[in-house]
Motif scaffolding. Structure first.
Motif, PDB file in Angstrom:
ATOM      1  N   GLN A   1     -33.099   9.337  61.468  1.00  0.00           N
ATOM      2  CA  GLN A   1     -32.027   9.663  61.044  1.00  0.00           C
ATOM      3  C   GLN A   1     -31.514  11.217  61.366  1.00  0.00           C
ATOM      4  OE1 GLN A   1     -31.907   9.205  56.724  1.00  0.00           O
ATOM      5  NE2 GLN A   1     -29.467   9.274  56.752  1.00  0.00           N
TER       6      GLN A   1
ATOM      7  N   LYS B   1     -25.726  11.464  59.937  1.00  0.00           N
ATOM      8  CA  LYS B   1     -25.653  10.210  60.393  1.00  0.00           C
ATOM      9  C   LYS B   1     -26.575   9.194  59.346  1.00  0.00           C
ATOM     10  CE  LYS B   1     -24.500  11.227  65.122  1.00  0.00           C
ATOM     11  NZ  LYS B   1     -24.630  11.054  66.656  1.00  0.00           N
ATOM     12  N   GLU B   2     -26.188   7.861  59.938  1.00  0.00           N
ATOM     13  CA  GLU B   2     -26.972   6.644  59.036  1.00  0.00           C
ATOM     14  C   GLU B   2     -28.343   6.593  59.856  1.00  0.00           C
ATOM     15  OE1 GLU B   2     -23.461   4.168  57.155  1.00  0.00           O
ATOM     16  OE2 GLU B   2     -24.792   3.190  58.707  1.00  0.00           O
ATOM     17  N   ARG B   3     -29.170   6.095  59.121  1.00  0.00           N
ATOM     18  CA  ARG B   3     -30.668   5.742  59.544  1.00  0.00           C
ATOM     19  C   ARG B   3     -30.270   4.598  60.783  1.00  0.00           C
ATOM     20  NH1 ARG B   3     -36.103   5.541  55.832  1.00  0.00           N
ATOM     21  NH2 ARG B   3     -34.763   7.484  55.265  1.00  0.00           N
TER      22      ARG B   3
END
Length: 114
Positions: A39, A43-45
């Motif tokens: 991650q 930002k998204e994982r």
């Protein structure tokens, strides 16, 4: 007590290498698939790599640069990272999953910068 503990993160220059480790305890590690996620800030994982008893899979962004492996005798998984880029900077998480049960580590920070 179930635990996944990541280690090996740090600061590395672009083009460098790091090896992350994930030590499992409190469950039958060899019976679980293992994954590495990351991650980045804001930002998204995202899933980076996965390994089962039969196969390995990688995100397109790391194919040819990262290698996932495991040593069930040591209850440990690894992520060998080479040719690192600044965009690889993220917190990297270890995940063990089997059917509907999964466990997470707390993550280790990898920073790629000159």
């Amino acid at each position: 007590q179930v635990q996944l503990v990541e280690s090996g993160g740090g600061l590395v220059q672009p083009g460098g290498s790091l090896r992350l480790s994930c030590l499992a305890s409190g469950f039958s590690f060899s019976n679980y698939a293992m994954r590495w996620y990351r991650q980045a800030p804001g930002k998204e994982r995202e899933l980076v790599a996965a390994i089962t008893s039969f196969s390995t899979n990688y995100a397109d962004s790391v194919k040819g640069r990262f290698t996932i492996s495991r040593d069930n005798t040591k209850n440990t998984g690894y992520l060998q990272m080479s040719s690192l880029k600044p965009e690889d900077t993220a917190v990297y998480y270890c995940n063990a999953i089997r059917d509907l049960r999964q466990y997470w580590g707390k993550g280790t920070l990898v920073t790629v910068s000159s």
